[in-house]
Design an enzyme around this catalytic site. Structure first.
Site, PDB file in Angstrom:
ATOM      1  CD  GLU A  76      -2.558  -1.726   2.180  1.00 40.70           C
ATOM      2  OE1 GLU A  76      -2.982  -2.111   2.634  1.00 40.70           O
ATOM      3  OE2 GLU A  76      -1.730  -1.413   3.851  1.00 40.70           O
TER       4      GLU A  76
ATOM      5  CG  ASP B  25      -5.092  -4.486   8.347  1.00 42.02           C
ATOM      6  OD1 ASP B  25      -5.246  -5.519   7.492  1.00 42.02           O
ATOM      7  OD2 ASP B  25      -3.884  -3.944   8.762  1.00 42.02           O
TER       8      ASP B  25
HETATM    9  N1  LIG Z   1      -4.610  -0.646  12.030  1.00 41.37           N
HETATM   10  C1  LIG Z   1      -3.884  -0.810  11.503  1.00 41.37           C
HETATM   11  O1  LIG Z   1      -2.901   0.659  11.495  1.00 41.37           O
HETATM   12  C2  LIG Z   1      -2.198  -1.768  11.295  1.00 41.37           C
HETATM   13  C3  LIG Z   1      -1.123  -1.047  11.568  1.00 41.37           C
HETATM   14  C4  LIG Z   1      -0.791  -2.611  11.537  1.00 41.37           C
HETATM   15  C5  LIG Z   1      -0.549  -3.993  11.522  1.00 41.37           C
HETATM   16  N2  LIG Z   1      -1.787  -4.346  11.386  1.00 41.37           N
HETATM   17  C6  LIG Z   1      -2.248  -5.526  10.745  1.00 41.37           C
HETATM   18  O2  LIG Z   1      -2.393  -5.802  12.954  1.00 41.37           O
HETATM   19  C7  LIG Z   1      -2.171  -7.025  12.464  1.00 41.37           C
HETATM   20  C8  LIG Z   1      -0.890  -7.784  13.273  1.00 41.37           C
HETATM   21  O3  LIG Z   1       0.338  -8.008  12.932  1.00 41.37           O
HETATM   22  P1  LIG Z   1       1.499  -8.247  13.232  1.00 41.37           P
HETATM   23  O4  LIG Z   1       2.684  -7.010  12.955  1.00 41.37           O
HETATM   24  O5  LIG Z   1       1.522  -7.980  15.034  1.00 41.37           O
HETATM   25  O6  LIG Z   1       1.922  -9.572  12.248  1.00 41.37           O
HETATM   26  P2  LIG Z   1       2.333 -10.627  13.257  1.00 41.37           P
HETATM   27  O7  LIG Z   1       2.195 -12.000  11.962  1.00 41.37           O
HETATM   28  O8  LIG Z   1       3.799 -10.211  13.590  1.00 41.37           O
HETATM   29  O9  LIG Z   1       1.396 -11.243  14.358  1.00 41.37           O
HETATM   30  C9  LIG Z   1      -0.112 -11.932  14.112  1.00 41.37           C
HETATM   31  C10 LIG Z   1      -0.016 -12.605  14.913  1.00 41.37           C
HETATM   32  O10 LIG Z   1      -1.687 -12.453  15.201  1.00 41.37           O
HETATM   33  C11 LIG Z   1      -1.575 -14.864  15.754  1.00 41.37           C
HETATM   34  N3  LIG Z   1      -3.123 -15.385  14.619  1.00 41.37           N
HETATM   35  C12 LIG Z   1      -2.991 -15.194  14.013  1.00 41.37           C
HETATM   36  N4  LIG Z   1      -4.223 -16.058  13.261  1.00 41.37           N
HETATM   37  C13 LIG Z   1      -5.232 -15.840  15.158  1.00 41.37           C
HETATM   38  C14 LIG Z   1      -5.774 -16.096  15.714  1.00 41.37           C
HETATM   39  N5  LIG Z   1      -7.472 -16.724  14.994  1.00 41.37           N
HETATM   40  N6  LIG Z   1      -6.419 -15.863  16.768  1.00 41.37           N
HETATM   41  C15 LIG Z   1      -5.390 -15.754  17.542  1.00 41.37           C
HETATM   42  N7  LIG Z   1      -4.464 -15.073  17.164  1.00 41.37           N
HETATM   43  C16 LIG Z   1      -4.569 -15.585  15.361  1.00 41.37           C
HETATM   44  C17 LIG Z   1      -0.422 -14.871  14.532  1.00 41.37           C
HETATM   45  O11 LIG Z   1      -0.271 -16.315  15.969  1.00 41.37           O
HETATM   46  C18 LIG Z   1       0.049 -13.951  14.892  1.00 41.37           C
HETATM   47  O12 LIG Z   1       1.119 -14.406  16.679  1.00 41.37           O
HETATM   48  C19 LIG Z   1      -2.046  -8.005  10.624  1.00 41.37           C
HETATM   49  O13 LIG Z   1      -3.010  -7.963  11.080  1.00 41.37           O
HETATM   50  C20 LIG Z   1      -2.068  -6.208  10.235  1.00 41.37           C
HETATM   51  O14 LIG Z   1      -2.059  -6.135   8.596  1.00 41.37           O
HETATM   52  C21 LIG Z   1      -2.749  -2.789  11.492  1.00 41.37           C
END
Ligand SMILES: NC(=O)c1ccc[n+]([C@@H]2O[C@H](COP(=O)([O-])OP(=O)(O)OC[C@H]3O[C@@H](n4cnc5c(N)ncnc54)[C@H](O)[C@@H]3O)[C@@H](O)[C@H]2O)c1
Length: 351
Positions: free
Chosen positions: A61, A232
């Site tokens: 993005e 997101d």
């Molecule tokens: N809204 C925002 O501004 C924003 C900003 C950054 C990241 N994000 C989103 O936040 C999310 C997390 O990002 P991250 O960098 O921590 O990713 P990451 O991959 O480091 O961690 C994600 C975690 O979620 C766990 N997970 C997946 N499915 C699950 C479920 N059903 N139940 C419980 N746990 C589950 C995984 O095992 C993993 O440990 C991503 O989807 C990312 O796109 C959003």
């Protein structure tokens, strides 16, 4: 006035060291002040929904925003399966540029900074949406973002105990280790349903490219504030649609969130309130202790603008000044060809 053609560069290790030196509580505090200032003058910004390039496993993005003096953009990806190849799910960098000339002032890492600004944006919403007496928060998804969410809520909102759940127990152990080292109390649970029982705030920050139902209506209790961070992207949600229907929903920038947020599951006229309106005093945040509130966070360019502004000022404060020649410095701006004409060949052709 002659403008300078050099650009400040902040790499990932450098920003890590700067934040370490400033301390996380002070960083969260100052970044929140920058972000609230910027959100309160929302109408002054030229805004657009981000441009997304989707592929089977993820998305890349581009997020631009500008006011009269500064232009910012962030490049960011989301690839939930990246850990299998040793890369982060979310990786980012960005630029702060001078609107008057277009000259890039700062080129910075934004992977760590995205985690900081996302956590601060969550707190900015929770300060007006969560019950003021909130002390417990469930954290579903214990990956890269999770420590920052936990610590921002701990330091800025007074959250004392975190209820943790992740499908990956190693991720939860990692998070526990970091939080215990900083004196924050945690409890580990075997399911999301167990983790959210009785808490004041629920943060969902999972990564999976699917319409997940991390939170179902049966798990939601009166007075809860839900901070939905992981839903997101089109086809990537965390909250059951009925959770949204029975709550008051707050968003960053509605045209973007309707495409990317959990509300993508609902009709285009589903009522939402943009957070800036609450911060500027034009709309109410939480109005009763019993209502359920949702911050349907997707991440908006203005949060990165605030974060880049914060990094620029922190670098000055700490005397950090690494400059790169991203843009050529020319004695005669019309003589770009000189760069080529004067360049020495790096490798001599073999005789
Ligand atoms: N809204 C925002 O501004 C924003 C900003 C950054 C990241 N994000 C989103 O936040 C999310 C997390 O990002 P991250 O960098 O921590 O990713 P990451 O991959 O480091 O961690 C994600 C975690 O979620 C766990 N997970 C997946 N499915 C699950 C479920 N059903 N139940 C419980 N746990 C589950 C995984 O095992 C993993 O440990 C991503 O989807 C990312 O796109 C959003």
């Amino acid at each position: 006035v002659i403008a300078t053609a050099s650009t400040q560069f902040l790499g990932a290790e450098r920003v890590g060291a700067m934040i370490g030196r400033a301390g996380l509580p002070a960083t969260f505090h100052t970044l929140l002040r920058y972000m609230e200032e910027d959100f309160r003058r929302w109408p002054e910004f030229d805004k657009s929904a981000r441009t997304a390039a989707h592929s089977r496993d993820g998305v890349i993005e581009l997020m631009p925003v500008a006011d009269d003096s500064l232009y910012a953009f962030k490049y960011v990806n989301g690839h939930p399966r990246n850990h299998r190849v040793g890369l982060s799910t979310v990786m980012a960098f960005g630029v702060l540029a001078d609107v008057a000339t277009g000259m890039p002032q700062l080129l910075s890492e934004l992977t760590l900074t995205t985690a900081l600004r996302t956590a601060v944006a969550s707190v900015m919403a929770a300060r007006v949406l969560a019950r003021p007496d909130s002390r417990t928060m469930a954290l579903i998804g214990n990956g890269a973002q999770s420590e920052f969410q936990a610590l921002a809520f701990h330091h800025l909102l007074g959250i004392e105990t975190l209820h943790l759940y992740d499908i990956d127990p190693a991720a939860t152990r990692k998070l526990e280790g970091h939080l215990h080292a900083r004196g924050v109390k945690t409890l580990r649970f075997a399911s999301a349903a167990d983790a959210v029982r009785g808490v004041d705030i629920v943060t969902t920050v999972t990564a999976d490219k699917t319409n997940a139902t991390i939170l179902t209506p049966a798990m939601v209790e009166p007075g809860m504030h839900i901070n939905g961070v992981g839903g997101d992207c089109p086809g990537k949600t965390e909250l059951h649609a009925d959770v949204l229907r029975s709550a008051r929903v707050f968003v960053e920038y509605a045209p973007q969130t309707r495409v990317e947020g959990d509300i993508q599951q609902l009709p285009a006229d589903f009522p939402v309130t943009e957070l800036w309106q609450v911060l500027a005093g034009h709309a109410a945040g939480r109005v009763s202790p019993e209502e359920v509130t949702v911050f349907d966070s997707v991440g908006f360019a203005l949060e990165d603008y605030s974060a880049l502004r914060f990094l620029r000022d922190l670098a000055v404060e700490q005397g950090v000044d690494e400059r790169i020649s991203l843009i050529p410095a020319l004695d005669d701006p019309k003589d770009l060809f000189r760069l080529v004409a004067c360049a020495q060949p790096l490798v001599r052709a073999a005789a």
